[in-house]
Design a protein around this motif. Structure first.
Motif, PDB file in Angstrom:
ATOM      1  N   THR A  98       0.831  -1.203   0.000  1.00 24.43           N
ATOM      2  CA  THR A  98       0.000   0.000   0.000  1.00 24.43           C
ATOM      3  C   THR A  98       0.865   1.252   0.000  1.00 24.43           C
ATOM      4  O   THR A  98       2.000   1.251   0.462  1.00 24.43           O
ATOM      5  CB  THR A  98      -0.951   0.025   1.205  1.00 24.43           C
ATOM      6  N   LEU A  99       0.302   2.306  -0.539  1.00 27.40           N
ATOM      7  CA  LEU A  99       0.961   3.599  -0.637  1.00 27.40           C
ATOM      8  C   LEU A  99      -0.053   4.662  -0.247  1.00 27.40           C
ATOM      9  O   LEU A  99      -1.099   4.788  -0.888  1.00 27.40           O
ATOM     10  CB  LEU A  99       1.452   3.827  -2.077  1.00 27.40           C
ATOM     11  N   GLU A 100       0.225   5.395   0.797  1.00 28.07           N
ATOM     12  CA  GLU A 100      -0.682   6.433   1.287  1.00 28.07           C
ATOM     13  C   GLU A 100      -0.515   7.700   0.454  1.00 28.07           C
ATOM     14  O   GLU A 100       0.580   8.277   0.389  1.00 28.07           O
ATOM     15  CB  GLU A 100      -0.414   6.732   2.762  1.00 28.07           C
ATOM     16  N   LEU A 101      -1.582   8.125  -0.191  1.00 30.54           N
ATOM     17  CA  LEU A 101      -1.550   9.288  -1.070  1.00 30.54           C
ATOM     18  C   LEU A 101      -1.074  10.543  -0.352  1.00 30.54           C
ATOM     19  O   LEU A 101      -0.316  11.329  -0.908  1.00 30.54           O
ATOM     20  CB  LEU A 101      -2.937   9.526  -1.675  1.00 30.54           C
TER      21      LEU A 101
ATOM     22  N   LEU B 200      -5.592   2.588  -9.607  1.00 27.94           N
ATOM     23  CA  LEU B 200      -4.667   3.024  -8.560  1.00 27.94           C
ATOM     24  C   LEU B 200      -4.971   2.346  -7.231  1.00 27.94           C
ATOM     25  O   LEU B 200      -4.058   1.927  -6.517  1.00 27.94           O
ATOM     26  CB  LEU B 200      -4.725   4.549  -8.416  1.00 27.94           C
ATOM     27  N   SER B 201      -6.243   2.224  -6.902  1.00 30.89           N
ATOM     28  CA  SER B 201      -6.619   1.545  -5.666  1.00 30.89           C
ATOM     29  C   SER B 201      -6.197   0.078  -5.713  1.00 30.89           C
ATOM     30  O   SER B 201      -5.640  -0.445  -4.739  1.00 30.89           O
ATOM     31  CB  SER B 201      -8.123   1.660  -5.438  1.00 30.89           C
ATOM     32  N   ASP B 202      -6.439  -0.571  -6.845  1.00 35.24           N
ATOM     33  CA  ASP B 202      -6.046  -1.971  -6.998  1.00 35.24           C
ATOM     34  C   ASP B 202      -4.536  -2.151  -6.913  1.00 35.24           C
ATOM     35  O   ASP B 202      -4.051  -3.201  -6.486  1.00 35.24           O
ATOM     36  CB  ASP B 202      -6.559  -2.539  -8.325  1.00 35.24           C
ATOM     37  N   ALA B 203      -3.778  -1.111  -7.303  1.00 34.04           N
ATOM     38  CA  ALA B 203      -2.316  -1.160  -7.247  1.00 34.04           C
ATOM     39  C   ALA B 203      -1.789  -0.842  -5.844  1.00 34.04           C
ATOM     40  O   ALA B 203      -0.585  -0.890  -5.621  1.00 34.04           O
ATOM     41  CB  ALA B 203      -1.718  -0.192  -8.269  1.00 34.04           C
TER      42      ALA B 203
ATOM     43  N   ASP C 238     -10.625  11.797   1.419  1.00 31.48           N
ATOM     44  CA  ASP C 238     -11.093  10.484   0.986  1.00 31.48           C
ATOM     45  C   ASP C 238     -11.078  10.453  -0.536  1.00 31.48           C
ATOM     46  O   ASP C 238     -10.657  11.412  -1.186  1.00 31.48           O
ATOM     47  CB  ASP C 238     -12.495  10.189   1.541  1.00 31.48           C
ATOM     48  N   TRP C 239     -11.546   9.347  -1.108  1.00 28.45           N
ATOM     49  CA  TRP C 239     -11.548   9.207  -2.567  1.00 28.45           C
ATOM     50  C   TRP C 239     -12.473  10.214  -3.224  1.00 28.45           C
ATOM     51  O   TRP C 239     -12.205  10.697  -4.320  1.00 28.45           O
ATOM     52  CB  TRP C 239     -11.919   7.776  -2.959  1.00 28.45           C
ATOM     53  N   GLN C 240     -13.566  10.547  -2.576  1.00 28.10           N
ATOM     54  CA  GLN C 240     -14.494  11.548  -3.121  1.00 28.10           C
ATOM     55  C   GLN C 240     -13.795  12.899  -3.227  1.00 28.10           C
ATOM     56  O   GLN C 240     -13.889  13.592  -4.230  1.00 28.10           O
ATOM     57  CB  GLN C 240     -15.740  11.655  -2.235  1.00 28.10           C
ATOM     58  N   ASP C 241     -13.065  13.272  -2.194  1.00 33.27           N
ATOM     59  CA  ASP C 241     -12.316  14.523  -2.179  1.00 33.27           C
ATOM     60  C   ASP C 241     -11.292  14.525  -3.318  1.00 33.27           C
ATOM     61  O   ASP C 241     -11.147  15.521  -4.038  1.00 33.27           O
ATOM     62  CB  ASP C 241     -11.644  14.690  -0.813  1.00 33.27           C
ATOM     63  N   LEU C 242     -10.591  13.426  -3.496  1.00 32.40           N
ATOM     64  CA  LEU C 242      -9.614  13.301  -4.578  1.00 32.40           C
ATOM     65  C   LEU C 242     -10.290  13.492  -5.935  1.00 32.40           C
ATOM     66  O   LEU C 242      -9.818  14.257  -6.773  1.00 32.40           O
ATOM     67  CB  LEU C 242      -8.935  11.932  -4.510  1.00 32.40           C
ATOM     68  N   ALA C 243     -11.424  12.832  -6.149  1.00 32.14           N
ATOM     69  CA  ALA C 243     -12.135  12.927  -7.431  1.00 32.14           C
ATOM     70  C   ALA C 243     -12.609  14.348  -7.698  1.00 32.14           C
ATOM     71  O   ALA C 243     -12.597  14.798  -8.840  1.00 32.14           O
ATOM     72  CB  ALA C 243     -13.323  11.965  -7.427  1.00 32.14           C
ATOM     73  N   GLN C 244     -13.009  15.058  -6.665  1.00 32.03           N
ATOM     74  CA  GLN C 244     -13.519  16.415  -6.841  1.00 32.03           C
ATOM     75  C   GLN C 244     -12.409  17.435  -7.061  1.00 32.03           C
ATOM     76  O   GLN C 244     -12.617  18.414  -7.755  1.00 32.03           O
ATOM     77  CB  GLN C 244     -14.353  16.826  -5.631  1.00 32.03           C
TER      78      GLN C 244
ATOM     79  N   ASN D 238      -6.045   8.093   3.187  1.00 34.23           N
ATOM     80  CA  ASN D 238      -6.271   7.939   4.632  1.00 34.23           C
ATOM     81  C   ASN D 238      -6.467   6.475   5.012  1.00 34.23           C
ATOM     82  O   ASN D 238      -7.345   6.129   5.796  1.00 34.23           O
ATOM     83  CB  ASN D 238      -7.443   8.798   5.107  1.00 34.23           C
ATOM     84  N   GLY D 239      -5.636   5.623   4.415  1.00 39.80           N
ATOM     85  CA  GLY D 239      -5.637   4.212   4.759  1.00 39.80           C
ATOM     86  C   GLY D 239      -6.733   3.385   4.121  1.00 39.80           C
ATOM     87  O   GLY D 239      -6.828   2.196   4.375  1.00 39.80           O
ATOM     88  N   ARG D 240      -7.544   3.984   3.259  1.00 38.51           N
ATOM     89  CA  ARG D 240      -8.689   3.270   2.688  1.00 38.51           C
ATOM     90  C   ARG D 240      -8.538   3.056   1.192  1.00 38.51           C
ATOM     91  O   ARG D 240      -8.152   3.947   0.463  1.00 38.51           O
ATOM     92  CB  ARG D 240      -9.965   4.050   2.948  1.00 38.51           C
ATOM     93  N   ALA D 241      -8.922   1.865   0.767  1.00 38.16           N
ATOM     94  CA  ALA D 241      -9.007   1.564  -0.657  1.00 38.16           C
ATOM     95  C   ALA D 241     -10.224   2.281  -1.217  1.00 38.16           C
ATOM     96  O   ALA D 241     -11.052   2.808  -0.459  1.00 38.16           O
ATOM     97  CB  ALA D 241      -9.132   0.057  -0.859  1.00 38.16           C
ATOM     98  N   LEU D 242     -10.349   2.296  -2.526  1.00 35.23           N
ATOM     99  CA  LEU D 242     -11.477   2.986  -3.166  1.00 35.23           C
ATOM    100  C   LEU D 242     -12.795   2.501  -2.597  1.00 35.23           C
ATOM    101  O   LEU D 242     -13.624   3.292  -2.182  1.00 35.23           O
ATOM    102  CB  LEU D 242     -11.439   2.787  -4.682  1.00 35.23           C
ATOM    103  N   VAL D 243     -13.011   1.212  -2.558  1.00 37.92           N
ATOM    104  CA  VAL D 243     -14.200   0.650  -1.927  1.00 37.92           C
ATOM    105  C   VAL D 243     -13.720  -0.480  -1.040  1.00 37.92           C
ATOM    106  O   VAL D 243     -13.090  -1.419  -1.520  1.00 37.92           O
ATOM    107  CB  VAL D 243     -15.207   0.112  -2.965  1.00 37.92           C
ATOM    108  N   SER D 244     -13.970  -0.367   0.228  1.00 41.06           N
ATOM    109  CA  SER D 244     -13.573  -1.408   1.163  1.00 41.06           C
ATOM    110  C   SER D 244     -14.548  -2.573   1.071  1.00 41.06           C
ATOM    111  O   SER D 244     -15.719  -2.366   0.750  1.00 41.06           O
ATOM    112  CB  SER D 244     -13.557  -0.859   2.590  1.00 41.06           C
ATOM    113  N   PRO D 245     -14.095  -3.780   1.386  1.00 43.12           N
ATOM    114  CA  PRO D 245     -15.013  -4.926   1.358  1.00 43.12           C
ATOM    115  C   PRO D 245     -16.235  -4.661   2.238  1.00 43.12           C
ATOM    116  O   PRO D 245     -16.122  -4.103   3.318  1.00 43.12           O
ATOM    117  CB  PRO D 245     -14.163  -6.061   1.930  1.00 43.12           C
ATOM    118  N   GLY D 246     -17.389  -5.017   1.725  1.00 42.83           N
ATOM    119  CA  GLY D 246     -18.616  -4.833   2.485  1.00 42.83           C
ATOM    120  C   GLY D 246     -19.297  -3.498   2.253  1.00 42.83           C
ATOM    121  O   GLY D 246     -20.409  -3.279   2.698  1.00 42.83           O
TER     122      GLY D 246
END
Length: 96
Positions: A11-14, A66-69, A47-53, A74-82
């Motif tokens: 993992t790589l923290e943005l 990028l998330s898959d890589a 978060d990812w929403q902030d990044l996209a905006q 903030n420690g979170r993948a694009l969509v966490s399991p569940g």
């Protein structure tokens, strides 16, 4: 017998990644890495929403890649399991 390979991406923290680390990710070249770093200087990404905006060029396929890589915001993948897949609002076109 050879040891099993770990196929889980590291993992790589943005919000802490260097330019070289960002550029090492698939689909993220020098121009987009520079844009991420410049935008991050204003404020860390929440978060990812902030990044996209806030960053143009961060479309849904690139964010997923990028998330898959291993990229994390903030420690979170694009969509966490569940979690349900929620559409993200892309960055708006800059005002002239």
């Amino acid at each position: 017998m050879a040891p099993a390979q770990d196929l889980t991406p590291s993992t790589l923290e943005l919000n802490r990644a260097s330019r070289a680390e960002l550029e090492s990710l698939p689909g993220l070249g020098p121009a987009l890495a520079a844009q991420l770093l410049a935008t991050r200087e204003d404020a860390p990404f929440a978060d990812w929403q902030d990044l996209a905006q806030r960053v143009r060029g961060m479309g849904p396929r690139l964010r997923r890649r990028l998330s898959d890589a291993g990229l994390r915001v903030n420690g979170r993948a694009l969509v966490s399991p569940g979690e349900p897949d929620a559409p993200l609002t892309p960055a708006s076109v800059p005002r002239s």
